[in-house]
Scaffold this active site. Structure first.
Site, PDB file in Angstrom:
ATOM      1  N   LYS A  40     -55.476 -50.720  -9.324  1.00  0.00           N
ATOM      2  CA  LYS A  40     -56.314 -49.868  -8.461  1.00  0.00           C
ATOM      3  C   LYS A  40     -55.431 -48.888  -7.687  1.00  0.00           C
ATOM      4  O   LYS A  40     -54.202 -49.072  -7.617  1.00  0.00           O
ATOM      5  CB  LYS A  40     -57.125 -50.741  -7.508  1.00  0.00           C
ATOM      6  N   ARG A 137     -65.932 -59.842   3.818  1.00  0.00           N
ATOM      7  CA  ARG A 137     -65.950 -58.447   3.377  1.00  0.00           C
ATOM      8  C   ARG A 137     -67.159 -58.225   2.476  1.00  0.00           C
ATOM      9  O   ARG A 137     -68.180 -57.771   2.937  1.00  0.00           O
ATOM     10  CB  ARG A 137     -64.620 -58.141   2.670  1.00  0.00           C
ATOM     11  N   HIS A 169     -61.994 -64.006  -2.872  1.00  0.00           N
ATOM     12  CA  HIS A 169     -60.729 -63.392  -2.430  1.00  0.00           C
ATOM     13  C   HIS A 169     -60.273 -64.075  -1.148  1.00  0.00           C
ATOM     14  O   HIS A 169     -61.075 -64.297  -0.246  1.00  0.00           O
ATOM     15  CB  HIS A 169     -60.960 -61.893  -2.189  1.00  0.00           C
ATOM     16  N   ARG A 228     -54.993 -62.427 -10.277  1.00  0.00           N
ATOM     17  CA  ARG A 228     -55.082 -60.975 -10.065  1.00  0.00           C
ATOM     18  C   ARG A 228     -53.821 -60.505  -9.349  1.00  0.00           C
ATOM     19  O   ARG A 228     -53.701 -60.575  -8.148  1.00  0.00           O
ATOM     20  CB  ARG A 228     -56.330 -60.650  -9.238  1.00  0.00           C
ATOM     21  N   TYR A 272     -40.800 -30.279  16.350  1.00  0.00           N
ATOM     22  CA  TYR A 272     -41.902 -30.148  17.310  1.00  0.00           C
ATOM     23  C   TYR A 272     -41.724 -31.073  18.512  1.00  0.00           C
ATOM     24  O   TYR A 272     -41.298 -32.220  18.366  1.00  0.00           O
ATOM     25  CB  TYR A 272     -43.222 -30.522  16.635  1.00  0.00           C
ATOM     26  N   CYS A 319     -42.445 -33.438  10.092  1.00  0.00           N
ATOM     27  CA  CYS A 319     -43.464 -32.387   9.971  1.00  0.00           C
ATOM     28  C   CYS A 319     -44.318 -32.654   8.737  1.00  0.00           C
ATOM     29  O   CYS A 319     -44.085 -33.605   7.989  1.00  0.00           O
ATOM     30  CB  CYS A 319     -42.790 -31.028   9.847  1.00  0.00           C
ATOM     31  N   MET A 320     -45.309 -31.798   8.514  1.00  0.00           N
ATOM     32  CA  MET A 320     -46.187 -32.000   7.366  1.00  0.00           C
ATOM     33  C   MET A 320     -45.409 -31.947   6.050  1.00  0.00           C
ATOM     34  O   MET A 320     -45.634 -32.769   5.161  1.00  0.00           O
ATOM     35  CB  MET A 320     -47.299 -30.954   7.372  1.00  0.00           C
ATOM     36  N   ASP A 321     -44.482 -30.986   5.950  1.00  0.00           N
ATOM     37  CA  ASP A 321     -43.814 -30.754   4.666  1.00  0.00           C
ATOM     38  C   ASP A 321     -42.302 -30.917   4.707  1.00  0.00           C
ATOM     39  O   ASP A 321     -41.633 -30.731   3.700  1.00  0.00           O
ATOM     40  CB  ASP A 321     -44.100 -29.320   4.187  1.00  0.00           C
TER      41      ASP A 321
END
Ligand SMILES: *Cc1c(COP(=O)(O)O)cnc(C)c1O
Length: 379
Positions: A40, A137, A169, A228, A272, A319-321
Site C-alpha cells: 500500500k 478502527r 488487526h 501481512r 527563514y 524550506c519547501m525546496d
C-alpha cells in the site's frame, strides 16, 4: 551524470528488498502461514509496481493494498496473485464493478458495507470479513463474540459475496511490555473465538489472519494463515524500541546534490526566521531538497545529513525546496557533491527510523512521505 542526479532522488535497492523478504519468510512457519507483501501507499514510498514484480518473481502469491486504485495499478502492472484491499472501499456500482473486473479481494468492514457491496456488485466478488477485536478502527465489533459470529454468517450468505477470509488487526503488537502483549493476547482470543463460533454455525474460511510485521517478529502464531508483512519488508522497524531480525536492511536511500557552497561570517544568519546565527565563520552548503520533497520541516536545526562520509548538521529552517547544512569541518565540499539524507556514506548511516525519532514519528511516515516529485531509481 544522469538527469535525476542533478537534484534529489531516492535509490531503491531491490537486492536488499529481496534479502529482507527471504529473512522474514524464513521466520514464518510457511506450511501454515503464507507471506502477504503489503505494498500500500506506493509500497511505503518505494514504488509498488517495481516491488510487486520483484516479490512476484520470488514466488509471492498474495499482495495487500489500502484501496481499489492501488489494486488496479498492481493488475495493470501484471500482478497475477491475490490482491487484498485491507481498508474500507466505497460500495457504489462503479467501485464494485472495478473490484469485480480486477478480481480484487475486498475487506468487508461492517454489515452495512457488506449489504451495499452485495446489492451493487455486478457479479461474485471475493471478500475477507474484517473484525474489530480491539483496534477501534474498522471491522465488525468482536467483543460480543456470539453476536459477531451471527453477523459474519449473514454476510457469508449474501448474494454476490464469496467470503474467503476473516481477519483482524492488532493495536499494540509492536511493544514488548506486558500490558501490551496481554492486550494482543486478548485480541487473538476474541478473534479465534469468533472463528470457532462461525465454524459451529457452519461458516468456514480459507484464510484466517491477524499477523502484521510486528506480529511476525514477536507474536508468531501458526493460527494466522497469512502474515501481512509491511514495514519490515522495507527494512524498517514497527517501533523504535523493537529490534529488527538480524540482517534486515533499509531498502531506500534518499540523496541530493550540493547546489552551492559559501562562507558566511560570524553573526550572519541562515534561512527563514533567522533561527540559525553563525557563531563563527561558517561554510554553508545548500541542498536542493526540502519539505515538499518529504524531508520534514520538523528536522530544522535538528538532523544531520552525510557528505563525504561525515555527518553535517542541518542549520536554519528547512524550506519547501531547499535546506542548508554546516560543512565548516568537512574539507573540499563543492557544488555537485552527493549528500545522503537517508542511507549510508562511508562508515556513517542515517536511517529513516533515526530521523523519524527526531520528529517524534515513525519510519513509516518518513518513507511514505518522500514525495512523488523525487524520482525513484532502482538498483
Ligand atoms: C498496513 C497494514 C499492515 C502492515 O503493517 P506493518 O506494520 O507495516 O507490517 C497489515 N495489516 C493491515 C490491516 C494494515 O493496514
Amino acid at each position: 551524470m544522469n538527469d535525476f542526479l542533478k537534484r534529489a532522488w531516492a535509490e531503491v535497492h531491490l537486492d536488499r528488498a529481496e534479502k529482507n523478504l527471504r529473512i522474514l519468510t524464513g521466520l514464518l512457519d510457511t506450511e501454515h502461514t503464507k507471506p502477504v507483501c503489503v505494498v500500500k501507499a506506493n509500497a511505503y514510498g518505494h514504488g509498488d509496481a517495481e516491488l510487486m514484480k520483484l516479490y512476484q518473481g520470488m514466488g509471492i502469491g498474495f499482495f495487500a493494498v489500502s484501496n481499489i486504485n492501488e489494486g488496479i495499478k498492481l493488475r495493470e502492472n501484471g500482478c497475477s496473485g491475490d490482491i487484498i484491499v485491507l481498508s474500507w472501499s466505497p460500495s457504489d456500482k462503479g467501485s464494485m464493478a472495478a473490484i469485480h473486473s480486477n478480481n480484487l479481494i475486498q475487506a468487508a468492514v461492517s454489515y452495512e458495507h457488506a449489504l451495499e457491496m452485495s446489492a451493487n456488485s455486478p457479479g461474485e466478488i471475493r471478500v475477507h470479513v474484517k473484525l474489530d477485536t480491539g483496534m477501534g478502527r474498522v471491522g465488525l465489533n468482536a467483543f460480543d463474540t456470539g453476536e459477531c459470529a451471527e453477523t459474519v454468517k449473514k454476510i457469508s450468505e449474501m448474494k454476490n459475496l464469496k467470503a474467503e477470509g476473516i481477519f483482524t488487526h492488532f493495536a499494540a503488537a509492536d511493544s514488548l511490555s506486558k500490558d501490551k502483549t496481554d492486550y494482543t493476547g486478548e485480541q487473538k482470543r476474541r478473534f479465534s473465538e469468533v472463528v470457532r463460533k462461525c465454524e459451529d454455525l457452519g461458516v468456514t474460511f480459507i484464510h484466517r489472519h491477524f499477523t502484521n510485521s510486528a506480529g511476525a517478529i514477536i507474536h508468531k502464531d501458526n493460527a494466522s494463515t497469512l502474515a501481512r508483512l509491511g514495514i519490515t519488508l522495507y527494512g524498517l522497524t514497527p517501533e523504535i524500541s523493537l529490534p529488527l531480525p538480524e540482517g534486515l536492511q533499509p531498502v531506500m536511500d534518499f540523496k541530493a546534490c550540493v547546489s552551492q557552497v559559501k562562507t558566511i561570517h560570524k553573526g550572519q544568519s541562515v534561512s527563514y526566521g533567522r533561527t540559525f546565527i553563525a557563531e563563527r565563520d561558517t561554510k554553508v552548503a545548500t541542498i536542493p531538497a526540502g519539505y515538499a520533497d518529504g524531508y520534514p520541516r520538523l528536522l530544522s536545526g535538528r538532523s544531520e545529513v552525510l557528505v563525504k562520509g561525515r555527518r553535517a548538521k542541518v542549520i536554519g529552517r528547512i524550506c519547501m525546496d531547499q535546506m542548508m547544512i554546516d560543512v565548516t569541518d568537512i574539507p573540499g565540499v563543492k557544488m555537485g557533491d552527493i549528500c545522503t539524507l537517508i542511507g549510508r556514506d562511508g562508515g556513517e548511516t542515517v536511517t529513516a527510523d533515526e530521523i523519524a525519532e527526531i520528529c517524534g514519528t515513525i519510519g513509516y511516515e518518513i518513507v511514505s512521505g518522500i514525495s512523488s516529485r523525487v524520482p525513484r531509481v532502482y538498483y
